[in-house]
Design an enzyme around this catalytic site. Structure first.
Site: not given
Length: 248
Positions: A161-165
């Site tokens: 789940i790409p919280c880095h985006r």
């Protein structure tokens, strides 16, 4: 959490059962996790899992660092184990594609609000970013920007789940649980090379404006590219928001 003594009492035993029995019961009842390693976008990662799905991802090859992070984020014990092949295949697909897809995730430790934040975040495509305010708006709660940041910091399955985006509204990288440099590297791995003021980009041929990382924005040729500082200015110029990245 069930202890060996409690387990023995429930089974009517006089002696404490072997640790392997307690461990097996905890794992089968999802009261404890198993973990293994996999290859992530930046190298080896540790992955926790339960019968319900992937429960934690820690981008480190150091087992002790994983166990510490897993305990902090998930609050359950973890034992080495072999991931079931169906789950392993789905994890490999997620890591390769950069999309959550059909990978089941075990998010029991989170609140309904936190799970909704991650559900929205999972829709951000690889190579694109969105501001914290966008996540809040997509949830239908414009005033929850700070709470969104807090929820993302507790994301137990980063990368999947790409919280880095999710970045700041001014385009700056912002915080990341495993450090801003790693966040920067993850975005670079997905093709992003420039970071700065998060303006809005419009096409004078379509009358549509987008976030600059949107796949539609990247197709706009320079002669037809128009930049706006805010959605209000884009709307005032007669532009409508992109239906893909939904900038406003």
């Amino acid at each position: 959490m069930t202890t060996a003594e409690e387990l023995a009492a429930s089974l009517g035993q006089q002696e404490v059962p072997p640790e392997s029995i307690e461990q097996g019961v905890l794992i089968r009842t999802a009261l404890a996790d198993q973990y293994t390693t996999a290859v992530g976008p930046l190298g080896v990662i540790h992955v926790g899992f339960t019968p319900m799905g992937v429960s934690s991802i820690v981008p480190t090859e150091v087992e002790a660092e994983f166990l510490e992070a897993h305990a902090q984020r998930v609050g359950r014990r973890a034992f080495p184990g072999e991931m079931p092949q169906p789950l392993e295949r789905k994890l490999a697909s997620t890591l390769e594609s950069g999309r959550l897809g059909k990978l089941p995730v075990d998010l029991r430790v989170l609140t309904d609000f936190q799970r909704l934040v991650l559900e929205v975040t999972a829709t951000i495509p690889p190579g694109e970013v969105r501001p914290y305010g966008w996540v809040a708006r997509e949830m239908g709660n414009d005033g929850a920007v700070r709470a969104v940041g807090t929820a993302l910091a507790r994301n137990p399955v980063p990368i999947a789940i790409p919280c880095h985006r999710v970045v700041r509204s001014d385009g700056a990288i912002g915080n990341y649980a495993f450090g801003a440099p790693m966040k920067h590297l993850l975005l670079e791995h997905e093709g992003m090379r420039e970071f700065g003021l998060l303006r809005y980009v419009g096409s004078d041929t379509t009358g549509v404006y987008c976030f600059p990382t949107c796949r539609n924005a990247r197709r706009i040729t320079e002669p037809h590219r128009v930049e706006f500082a805010t959605p209000v200015r884009a709307a005032a110029a007669g532009y409508r928001p992109c239906k893909v990245c939904r900038p406003a």
